[in-house]
Design an enzyme around this catalytic site. Structure first.
Site, PDB file in Angstrom:
ATOM      1  N   TYR A  87      -3.845  -0.883   9.894  1.00  0.00           N
ATOM      2  CA  TYR A  87      -3.688  -1.044   8.317  1.00  0.00           C
ATOM      3  C   TYR A  87      -2.280  -0.562   8.206  1.00  0.00           C
ATOM      4  O   TYR A  87      -1.366  -1.234   7.437  1.00  0.00           O
ATOM      5  CB  TYR A  87      -4.463  -0.309   7.773  1.00  0.00           C
ATOM      6  CG  TYR A  87      -4.488  -0.312   6.341  1.00  0.00           C
ATOM      7  CD1 TYR A  87      -5.247  -1.434   5.782  1.00  0.00           C
ATOM      8  CD2 TYR A  87      -3.951   0.471   5.466  1.00  0.00           C
ATOM      9  CE1 TYR A  87      -5.111  -1.691   4.287  1.00  0.00           C
ATOM     10  CE2 TYR A  87      -3.850   0.439   4.191  1.00  0.00           C
ATOM     11  CZ  TYR A  87      -4.595  -0.636   3.491  1.00  0.00           C
ATOM     12  OH  TYR A  87      -4.481  -1.038   2.297  1.00  0.00           O
ATOM     13  N   SER A 116       1.101  -1.153  -0.050  1.00  0.00           N
ATOM     14  CA  SER A 116       0.025   0.078  -0.015  1.00  0.00           C
ATOM     15  C   SER A 116       0.860   1.005  -0.001  1.00  0.00           C
ATOM     16  O   SER A 116       2.054   1.199   0.103  1.00  0.00           O
ATOM     17  CB  SER A 116      -0.743  -0.135   1.336  1.00  0.00           C
ATOM     18  OG  SER A 116      -1.720   1.217   1.499  1.00  0.00           O
TER      19      SER A 116
HETATM   20  P1  NAP Z   1     -11.783  -4.974  -1.262  1.00  0.00           P
HETATM   21  O1  NAP Z   1     -12.542  -4.647  -2.856  1.00  0.00           O
HETATM   22  O2  NAP Z   1     -12.396  -4.809  -0.033  1.00  0.00           O
HETATM   23  O3  NAP Z   1     -11.066  -6.367  -1.407  1.00  0.00           O
HETATM   24  C1  NAP Z   1     -10.628  -7.069  -0.187  1.00  0.00           C
HETATM   25  C2  NAP Z   1     -10.603  -8.369  -0.637  1.00  0.00           C
HETATM   26  O4  NAP Z   1      -9.752  -8.981   0.694  1.00  0.00           O
HETATM   27  C3  NAP Z   1     -11.790  -9.001  -0.669  1.00  0.00           C
HETATM   28  O5  NAP Z   1     -11.733 -10.349  -1.398  1.00  0.00           O
HETATM   29  C4  NAP Z   1     -12.212  -9.586   0.544  1.00  0.00           C
HETATM   30  O6  NAP Z   1     -13.241 -10.780   0.757  1.00  0.00           O
HETATM   31  C5  NAP Z   1     -10.861 -10.043   1.144  1.00  0.00           C
HETATM   32  N1  NAP Z   1     -10.580 -10.424   2.393  1.00  0.00           N
HETATM   33  C6  NAP Z   1     -10.886  -9.751   3.395  1.00  0.00           C
HETATM   34  N2  NAP Z   1     -10.814 -10.394   4.716  1.00  0.00           N
HETATM   35  C7  NAP Z   1     -10.513 -11.902   4.188  1.00  0.00           C
HETATM   36  C8  NAP Z   1     -10.362 -12.878   5.065  1.00  0.00           C
HETATM   37  N3  NAP Z   1     -10.525 -12.858   6.367  1.00  0.00           N
HETATM   38  N4  NAP Z   1     -10.317 -13.922   4.261  1.00  0.00           N
HETATM   39  C9  NAP Z   1     -10.014 -13.734   2.948  1.00  0.00           C
HETATM   40  N5  NAP Z   1     -10.325 -12.993   2.308  1.00  0.00           N
HETATM   41  C10 NAP Z   1     -10.566 -11.664   2.764  1.00  0.00           C
HETATM   42  O7  NAP Z   1     -10.319  -3.995  -1.408  1.00  0.00           O
HETATM   43  P2  NAP Z   1      -9.432  -3.957  -2.613  1.00  0.00           P
HETATM   44  O8  NAP Z   1      -9.311  -2.447  -2.908  1.00  0.00           O
HETATM   45  O9  NAP Z   1      -9.542  -4.753  -3.833  1.00  0.00           O
HETATM   46  O10 NAP Z   1      -8.109  -4.525  -1.790  1.00  0.00           O
HETATM   47  C11 NAP Z   1      -7.254  -5.598  -2.145  1.00  0.00           C
HETATM   48  C12 NAP Z   1      -5.825  -5.372  -1.417  1.00  0.00           C
HETATM   49  O11 NAP Z   1      -5.336  -3.965  -1.781  1.00  0.00           O
HETATM   50  C13 NAP Z   1      -6.002  -5.128  -0.044  1.00  0.00           C
HETATM   51  O12 NAP Z   1      -4.489  -5.894   0.434  1.00  0.00           O
HETATM   52  C14 NAP Z   1      -5.774  -3.587   0.127  1.00  0.00           C
HETATM   53  O13 NAP Z   1      -5.252  -3.301   1.342  1.00  0.00           O
HETATM   54  C15 NAP Z   1      -4.810  -3.353  -0.972  1.00  0.00           C
HETATM   55  N6  NAP Z   1      -5.011  -1.996  -1.304  1.00  0.00           N
HETATM   56  C16 NAP Z   1      -5.817  -1.357  -2.113  1.00  0.00           C
HETATM   57  C17 NAP Z   1      -5.988   0.043  -2.458  1.00  0.00           C
HETATM   58  C18 NAP Z   1      -7.213   0.734  -2.935  1.00  0.00           C
HETATM   59  O14 NAP Z   1      -6.978   2.047  -3.378  1.00  0.00           O
HETATM   60  N7  NAP Z   1      -8.290  -0.025  -3.261  1.00  0.00           N
HETATM   61  C19 NAP Z   1      -4.742   0.867  -2.031  1.00  0.00           C
HETATM   62  C20 NAP Z   1      -3.726   0.253  -1.768  1.00  0.00           C
HETATM   63  C21 NAP Z   1      -3.882  -1.038  -1.404  1.00  0.00           C
HETATM   64  P3  NAP Z   1     -14.831 -10.234   0.925  1.00  0.00           P
HETATM   65  O15 NAP Z   1     -15.151  -9.669  -0.091  1.00  0.00           O
HETATM   66  O16 NAP Z   1     -15.223 -11.540   1.262  1.00  0.00           O
HETATM   67  O17 NAP Z   1     -14.697  -9.238   2.198  1.00  0.00           O
END
Ligand code: NAP
Length: 240
Positions: free
Chosen positions: A145, A132
């Site tokens: 986080y 991140s």
């Molecule tokens: P998201 O849409 O909230 O997706 C998060 C994913 O993680 C979902 O598939 C969620 O499953 C899964 N997850 C959460 N808890 C879990 C658990 N206990 N066991 C298995 N899976 C679990 O968010 P995203 O933006 O795509 O994030 C994906 C990654 O990118 C994360 O590591 C996040 O920190 C990172 N990130 C995102 C951004 C951004 O701007 N979006 C920026 C920097 C980093 P459910 O759908 O079942 O909850």
């Protein structure tokens, strides 16, 4: 041979039911990989896109993947699953600390360990961890986080040091502000949205596909000599 092809490779992507994980799974499939879409929620939609298969994995138990890699060859691991909890640090609870650290850091380390125990016996593999901007910056009101994502950058380098000579490439991607469920509230707030866009040199939010293509690159033969890197895919945010 196309050095960017993943043909003949099997890739496991965690949190692949939605957002960045789903886009990584789709990009891996487009590059020729057989994709195992792992999630706590149904990954049926992702499998409809990628072909591949689904796997139930809930990192509420950080050791959930302990037996996944022993039974079959998996060449590429993408640790994408992640959660965030927001509260003032003076109010922040132990529950919100532990929940985020378990999924974002402890599960990432022990899933890497389980993958490597199998991959080292087969001569190698690729790991891409999703870090991140808060692997580098402090953020605000997200202490667990920020701690977890600094930790992801740290263990990515540590594991690269241990495994680079043994054939496993360990790298990370630091996504900038990406359009997913995670950032829905920020985009819906006109003042926050404008402030964020104003600071991004590329002048737009990132798309989940931007991360997917970077993950393919780090998993491909083209990235054979890349170890311990944290690749910013942020529209230039950290360059400001
Ligand atoms: P998201 O849409 O909230 O997706 C998060 C994913 O993680 C979902 O598939 C969620 O499953 C899964 N997850 C959460 N808890 C879990 C658990 N206990 N066991 C298995 N899976 C679990 O968010 P995203 O933006 O795509 O994030 C994906 C990654 O990118 C994360 O590591 C996040 O920190 C990172 N990130 C995102 C951004 C951004 O701007 N979006 C920026 C920097 C980093 P459910 O759908 O079942 O909850």
């Amino acid at each position: 041979m196309n050095p960017f092809s993943l043909s003949g490779q099997t890739a496991l992507v965690t949190g692949a039911n939605t957002g960045i994980g789903q886009a990584i799974a789709a990009a891996m499939a487009r590059a020729g990989a057989h994709v195992i879409a792992a999630g706590r929620s149904s990954c049926a939609e992702t499998v409809a896109i990628t072909g591949g298969e689904a796997l139930q994995l809930d990192f509420a138990d950080p050791m959930a993947a302990r037996d996944v890699f022993a039974s079959r060859p998996i060449d590429i691991l993408v640790n994408n699953a992640g959660i965030i909890r927001r509260a003032d640090s003076v109010e922040f609870t132990e529950e919100d600390w532990d929940a985020v650290m378990d999924v974002n850091l402890k599960a990432v380390f022990f899933t890497c360990q389980a993958f490597a125990r199998a991959a080292l016996t087969r001569g190698g593999g690729r790991i891409v961890n999703i870090a991140s901007l808060l692997s580098f910056q402090g953020g605000i009101r997200v202490p667990s986080y920020t701690a977890s994502k600094h930790g992801v950058a740290g263990i990515t380098k540590l594991l690269a040091n241990e495994w680079a000579a043994k054939g496993i490439n360990v790298n990370a991607i630091a996504p900038g502000y990406i359009e997913t469920n995670n950032t829905q509230a920020l985009r819906a707030d006109p003042a926050r949205n404008a402030a964020i866009l104003d600071r991004i040199p590329a002048g737009r939010w990132g798309r989940a596909d931007d991360i997917g293509e970077a993950a393919v690159f780090l998993s491909s033969p083209a990235a054979a000599y890349i170890h311990g890197a944290v690749l910013n895919v942020d529209g230039g945010w950290l360059a400001r």
